[in-house]
Write a protein that holds these residues in place. Structure first.
Motif, short mmCIF file in Angstrom:
data_model
loop_
_atom_site.label_atom_id
_atom_site.label_comp_id
_atom_site.label_asym_id
_atom_site.label_seq_id
_atom_site.Cartn_x
_atom_site.Cartn_y
_atom_site.Cartn_z
N VAL A 77 0.84 -1.20 0.00
CA VAL A 77 0.00 0.00 0.00
C VAL A 77 0.87 1.25 0.00
O VAL A 77 0.62 2.22 -0.74
N GLY A 78 1.93 1.25 0.80
CA GLY A 78 2.83 2.41 0.83
C GLY A 78 3.54 2.60 -0.51
O GLY A 78 3.72 3.73 -0.97
N LEU A 79 3.94 1.50 -1.13
CA LEU A 79 4.59 1.59 -2.44
C LEU A 79 3.64 2.17 -3.47
O LEU A 79 4.01 3.04 -4.27
N GLY A 80 2.38 1.71 -3.45
CA GLY A 80 1.40 2.24 -4.40
C GLY A 80 1.16 3.72 -4.21
O GLY A 80 1.06 4.48 -5.18
N ARG A 81 1.08 4.14 -2.94
CA ARG A 81 0.86 5.57 -2.67
C ARG A 81 2.05 6.39 -3.15
O ARG A 81 1.87 7.48 -3.71
N ALA A 82 3.28 5.85 -2.96
CA ALA A 82 4.48 6.58 -3.39
C ALA A 82 4.54 6.72 -4.90
O ALA A 82 5.05 7.72 -5.42
N LEU A 83 4.00 5.76 -5.62
CA LEU A 83 4.02 5.79 -7.09
C LEU A 83 2.71 6.29 -7.68
O LEU A 83 2.50 6.20 -8.89
N SER A 84 1.82 6.80 -6.83
CA SER A 84 0.51 7.33 -7.27
C SER A 84 -0.31 6.28 -7.97
O SER A 84 -0.95 6.53 -9.00
N LEU A 85 -0.33 5.07 -7.43
CA LEU A 85 -1.10 3.97 -7.99
C LEU A 85 -2.27 3.63 -7.06
O LEU A 85 -2.13 3.69 -5.83
N THR A 86 -3.39 3.25 -7.67
CA THR A 86 -4.53 2.79 -6.88
C THR A 86 -4.28 1.34 -6.48
O THR A 86 -4.03 0.48 -7.33
N VAL A 87 -4.36 1.05 -5.15
CA VAL A 87 -4.09 -0.30 -4.65
C VAL A 87 -5.42 -0.97 -4.34
O VAL A 87 -6.24 -0.44 -3.57
N THR A 88 -5.64 -2.16 -4.92
CA THR A 88 -6.87 -2.92 -4.72
C THR A 88 -6.53 -4.25 -4.10
O THR A 88 -5.61 -4.94 -4.55
N ALA A 89 -7.27 -4.63 -3.04
CA ALA A 89 -7.05 -5.91 -2.38
C ALA A 89 -8.09 -6.91 -2.89
O ALA A 89 -9.29 -6.62 -2.90
N GLU A 90 -7.62 -8.11 -3.28
CA GLU A 90 -8.53 -9.17 -3.72
C GLU A 90 -8.75 -10.17 -2.58
O GLU A 90 -7.88 -10.34 -1.73
N GLY A 91 -9.87 -10.85 -2.61
CA GLY A 91 -10.11 -11.95 -1.68
C GLY A 91 -10.47 -11.52 -0.27
O GLY A 91 -10.07 -12.18 0.69
N ILE A 92 -11.23 -10.42 -0.12
CA ILE A 92 -11.67 -10.00 1.21
C ILE A 92 -12.80 -10.93 1.65
O ILE A 92 -13.90 -10.90 1.10
N GLU A 93 -12.50 -11.80 2.61
CA GLU A 93 -13.44 -12.85 3.01
C GLU A 93 -14.12 -12.57 4.36
O GLU A 93 -15.16 -13.16 4.65
N THR A 94 -13.53 -11.71 5.18
CA THR A 94 -14.08 -11.50 6.53
C THR A 94 -14.06 -10.01 6.87
O THR A 94 -13.38 -9.20 6.22
N GLY A 95 -14.78 -9.70 7.95
CA GLY A 95 -14.77 -8.32 8.43
C GLY A 95 -13.40 -7.91 8.95
O GLY A 95 -13.02 -6.74 8.85
N GLN A 96 -12.65 -8.87 9.52
CA GLN A 96 -11.31 -8.55 10.01
C GLN A 96 -10.40 -8.12 8.86
O GLN A 96 -9.60 -7.20 8.99
N HIS A 97 -10.53 -8.83 7.72
CA HIS A 97 -9.76 -8.43 6.55
C HIS A 97 -10.04 -6.97 6.21
O HIS A 97 -9.11 -6.18 5.96
N LEU A 98 -11.31 -6.60 6.23
CA LEU A 98 -11.70 -5.26 5.83
C LEU A 98 -11.16 -4.22 6.82
O LEU A 98 -10.66 -3.16 6.42
N GLN A 99 -11.24 -4.52 8.13
CA GLN A 99 -10.76 -3.57 9.13
C GLN A 99 -9.24 -3.37 9.04
O GLN A 99 -8.73 -2.25 9.16
N LEU A 100 -8.50 -4.50 8.80
CA LEU A 100 -7.05 -4.39 8.68
C LEU A 100 -6.66 -3.58 7.44
O LEU A 100 -5.69 -2.81 7.46
N LEU A 101 -7.41 -3.74 6.35
CA LEU A 101 -7.12 -2.97 5.14
C LEU A 101 -7.44 -1.50 5.33
O LEU A 101 -6.76 -0.61 4.81
N LYS A 102 -8.50 -1.23 6.11
CA LYS A 102 -8.78 0.18 6.45
C LYS A 102 -7.65 0.78 7.25
O LYS A 102 -7.27 1.95 7.05
#
Length: 861
Positions: free
Chosen positions: A799-824
């Motif tokens: 995520v930090g690398l994407g932000r440094a290069l001005s790229l949109t970072v997308t996470a695949e395979g979000i299966e649980t609410g914990q995944h979503l909170q950690l990505l937030k």
């Protein structure tokens, strides 16, 4: 009295001198004539031999061309006839939709193989299916061929049990026609139960018109191959087709090197003979005038001797100007004369060999030269090939002709034919060996196999066949050029040959395909040990132009008599096992097993069904929404293709996408997905984009730019609302070509996203050099995100690398609410997965859009 006596003596002496001069001159002329006749005969014989050799070679290659055509036809008809699906759809019942509409046995046979006629004849010899020049027509095969082919059909049914097709040449309206026929059987398909009727017969017809014959001839180096006309029926260059030429006779134009040689040599000999005749006439005139003018003095005698010496010198010059050298031996087989040309041709000393035995100089394959010369009633015009060693210790070959002399001994000429013999040997070698690597080719492999199988291998002493194909070889040709590819093939050939025993065979049968035949291996462990050595040897780096190239290999193994006892079957089973090895990840080996054939049949059936599905609307497009993690707003959706098979139900992409890529259907499949996705997304709210996956194959071929332009134009969608997902393998294969193509795509206005980020080798360098708009974190990092601190750190770093290069970072395979909170927590931009939404069909996705528009924000974000 004394004056009269002096006059008489003077006259007598004068006449004696004239007679002596004329006699010597006539002998000289006779000797010269013999030399010219001998040279002319030698030249004519050599010319005739060259023409005959050329004619034999042309006949050989013409025959090989027809045999190759027959073999190709038998192989093609066998692939289609010995097939369970063909048995169900063309014998048990005639399904024209399956055969013609779905292109299983239809117009592609005419377009791809040139089959003007394709017929299916049922058990009572009635034609139930016919395709003429690619068009479905109700025609009886006997009517179309203007003759009955019952005999061919009976022979084809006879070969049903052994799955043996037949071919035959017949005559149709004056033109030769090649007919291939095979009984339709279930083959090895375990799902098909044969009935009790005689089998139907699949018949392929190839009409050999003048254009096709000339093309076939050109492929084998035969000029103007055509059907012989009536005025050519007595020519030498003829090849009858069918029984005793019943199907016609082929004629071709052979080059005549001997005729060209005669056109140059005979005029030169004629000019030389004319010059000698003029010289002789001049000498005779001078000698006659001198003898009549001079008296019987010593001066007159001396003048005649001088003229004779000049004549002998001229004779010697003519002899030495010939390309042959002249020899004589006495009755004790010792050399008494060698012409000066002997030293020029052989490099040996005349003085050293005059007086030596001729057997010490020359030898034949059948014994000593003296034994050959002693053969009773030996024809004088027969020559023999002899060998000798020159001053460089190299073996040379000479063609020797000899005639017996009346006073005993022999005299003759010798012609150096070393280059001619070596050329013939080279032609014979190339007919059975690969020109690049020197390994045996298919012809030699077939002969070797036939010989070993005739020895009847046993289970205890089996015959092992390894079918080997190089992995990662194509990039070598593409990136470094074919010269580098040739170096790799030569090095691999040497390594393979070094891994086997002297009695084994290593053959190259095409491109990067090799076959190994092992004759003294007693256990499976030994075979596996050899496979391990082969792969280990091939994997060693190969140095080319100061850089190292790496290739590997996959190996398929079949054994006789365990798997098969026919050469063709053994090759086919080894290829099937090779396919399994490649499917298992390459760089490994597999032994043939019976269920492999069933999987091949299943894959072929799926490929056929997929081709039908693309054309007849069996594909479905689902959309998986992608959400902005910060506020839960939908930003777009990924287009995912599904296959709704009428019998098998919903088939997942990981089953049919690889088949599409291997069979070339991926372009048609991708066109459908791209056009459908753009057409649907054009109806969505303008803030939403659609994401489409591209196959790496599309970057190598398929006019990707033009296809995307067409999809954008036809749908009318804004290019900025289209995102193309690619994997890193695109850049690994051809980085420069991929960069140029991606820059062109960016100029169209579309977005480009790197899929499965983090699973490649050089992703960081690619992100800096290539025009990406975003990247997708592979789902493998999210699967253990809660338990693994390492994966958390990797996701946060991406995520930090994407932000440094001005790229949109997308996470695949979000299966649980914990995944979503950690990505937030790590400020990931976007996400998709089953927790947010499963892939939805078009109707369900449209309903979701309506609900989202009214609700505003998802409640679970």
């Amino acid at each position: 009295m004394s004056n009269n006596l002096a006059t008489i003596v003077h006259t007598f002496t004068n006449r004696s001198s004239l007679s002596l001069a004329r006699g010597s001159l006539f002998k000289f002329v006779a000797l010269l004539a013999a030399v010219f006749v001998l040279a002319s005969l030698s030249l004519i014989y050599l010319a005739h031999d060259l023409d005959r050799t050329e004619e034999i070679e042309s006949a050989f290659y013409t025959k090989k061309a027809m045999q190759s055509l027959e073999k190709s036809m038998r192989s093609t008809v066998k692939d289609y006839a010995f097939w369970g699906d063909a048995y169900k759809h063309l014998h048990a019942e005639v399904d024209t939709d399956w055969a013609y509409v779905r292109q299983n046995i239809g117009s592609t046979l005419y377009a791809d193989f040139g089959m003007q006629g394709v017929f299916v004849v049922n058990d009572v010899n009635r034609t139930v299916y016919s395709v003429i020049k690619g068009e479905l027509k109700p025609v009886e095969v006997a009517d179309w061929l203007d003759q009955s082919i019952v005999g061919i059909l009976d022979k084809a049914r006879t070969g049903a049990e052994t799955e043996t097709p037949i071919t035959a040449f017949i005559n149709v309206k004056g033109n030769p026609v090649l007919v291939a026929a095979a009984a339709i059987t279930p083959g090895t398909d375990p799902t098909v139960v044969p009935d009790d009727r005689p089998p139907s017969v699949l018949v392929f017809v190839d009409m050999l018109n003048s254009t096709k014959l000339e093309l076939i001839g050109n492929e084998f180096g035969v000029s103007r191959l055509h059907v012989a006309t009536p005025d050519e029926k007595d020519a030498i260059s003829l090849l009858p087709l069918g029984d005793n030429g019943a199907a016609g006779t082929l004629h071709w134009s052979s080059s005549q090197p001997g005729l060209r040689l005669l056109g140059i040599g005979l005029p030169l000999i004629g000019v030389a003979a004319l010059l000698v005749w003029l010289m002789t006439w001049a000498i005779l005139r001078r000698t006659t005038a001198g003898a009549l003018a001079l008296d019987a003095s010593y001066a007159s005698l001396q003048s005649s001797q001088d003229a004779l010496a000049i004549s002998e010198a001229r004779f010697r010059d003519v002899v030495e100007a010939s390309s042959d050298w002249v020899w004589e031996i006495d009755s004790d087989w010792r050399l008494t004369f060698l012409s000066e040309r002997f030293e020029v041709v052989t490099g040996l000393s005349r003085d050293a060999w005059v007086g030596a035995l001729i057997d010490d100089l020359l030898g034949t394959e059948l014994g000593t030269l003296s034994q050959w010369l002693s053969i009773p009633n030996r024809r004088p015009d027969i020559s023999v090939q002899c060998r000798y060693i020159d001053t460089q210790d190299r073996e040379r070959i000479t063609r020797l002709s000899a005639r017996e002399m009346t006073q005993g001994g022999f005299r003759g000429t010798a012609t150096d034919v070393t280059e001619e013999v070596e050329s013939r040997r080279r032609i014979e070698f190339l007919s059975q060996h690969d020109a690049l690597t020197g390994l045996p080719n298919r012809t030699r492999l077939q002969e070797f196999l036939d010989g070993k199988l005739k020895a009847l291998p046993t289970v205890e002493q089996p015959l092992i066949m390894l079918s080997l194909d190089l992995d990662r070889f194509k990039p070598v040709n593409d990136l470094l050029g074919h010269a580098a590819g040739d170096l790799v093939l030569n090095e691999v050939s040497s390594r393979l040959a070094a891994c086997v025993r002297d009695g084994d065979l290593v053959a190259r049968i095409g491109g990067d395909e090799f076959v190994l035949i092992l004759t003294d291996v007693n256990s499976q462990d030994e075979v596996e040990a050899l496979c391990h050595r082969l792969i280990e040897s091939i994997e060693r780096p190969i140095a080319i132009d100061e850089q190292e190239v790496f290739v590997s290999a996959s190996i398929g193994i079949a054994m006789a008599p365990t798997d098969a006892f026919e050469a063709a079957e053994l090759l086919r089973y080894a290829d099937i096992a090779l396919y399994e090895a490649k499917s298992a990840g390459r760089n490994t080996w597999r032994f043939y097993a019976g269920d492999m054939n069933a999987r091949i049949i299943e894959r072929r059936r799926l490929e056929s069904d997929l081709r039908f599905a693309i054309k007849h609307g069996e594909l479905r497009l689902h959309f998986q929404p992608r959400y902005r993690i910060a506020d839960g707003q939908m930003v777009g959706a990924e287009a995912l293709v599904r296959w709704q098979h009428p019998e098998r139900g919903l088939i997942p992409p990981d089953t049919f996408i690889p088949i599409a890529e291997e069979s070339g259907l991926i372009l048609s499949l991708s066109d459908w997905v791209l056009n459908t996705a753009c057409r649907c997304a054009a109806q969505w709210p303008e803030k939403l984009f659609v994401s489409v996956n591209l196959s790496p194959i599309e970057f190598k071929r398929g006019n990707l730019i033009g296809r995307i332009q067409k999809a954008l134009h036809d749908s009318g969608i804004d290019p900025t609302r289209v995102e193309l997902e690619i994997t890193e393998s695109v850049m690994l294969d051809d980085a420069a070509g991929a960069l140029e193509l991606m820059q062109t795509l960016k100029r169209l206005g579309v977005r480009i996203c790197m899929d499965d980020f983090g699973t490649g080798y050089s992703s960081l360098s690619y992100l800096r050099a290539f025009p990406f708009d975003g990247l997708k974190i592979d789902r493998s990092f999210l699967s253990r995100l809660v338990e693994s601190d390492d994966d958390k750190a990797i996701v946060q770093a991406i995520v930090g690398l994407g932000r440094a290069l001005s790229l949109t970072v997308t996470a695949e395979g979000i299966e649980t609410g914990q995944h979503l909170q950690l990505l937030k927590a790590v400020a990931c931009d976007e996400g998709q997965g089953y927790f947010l939404s499963r892939p939805l069909d078009i109707d369900a996705f449209d309903a979701l859009l309506d609900a989202t528009e009214s609700a505003g924000t998802r409640s679970n974000v």
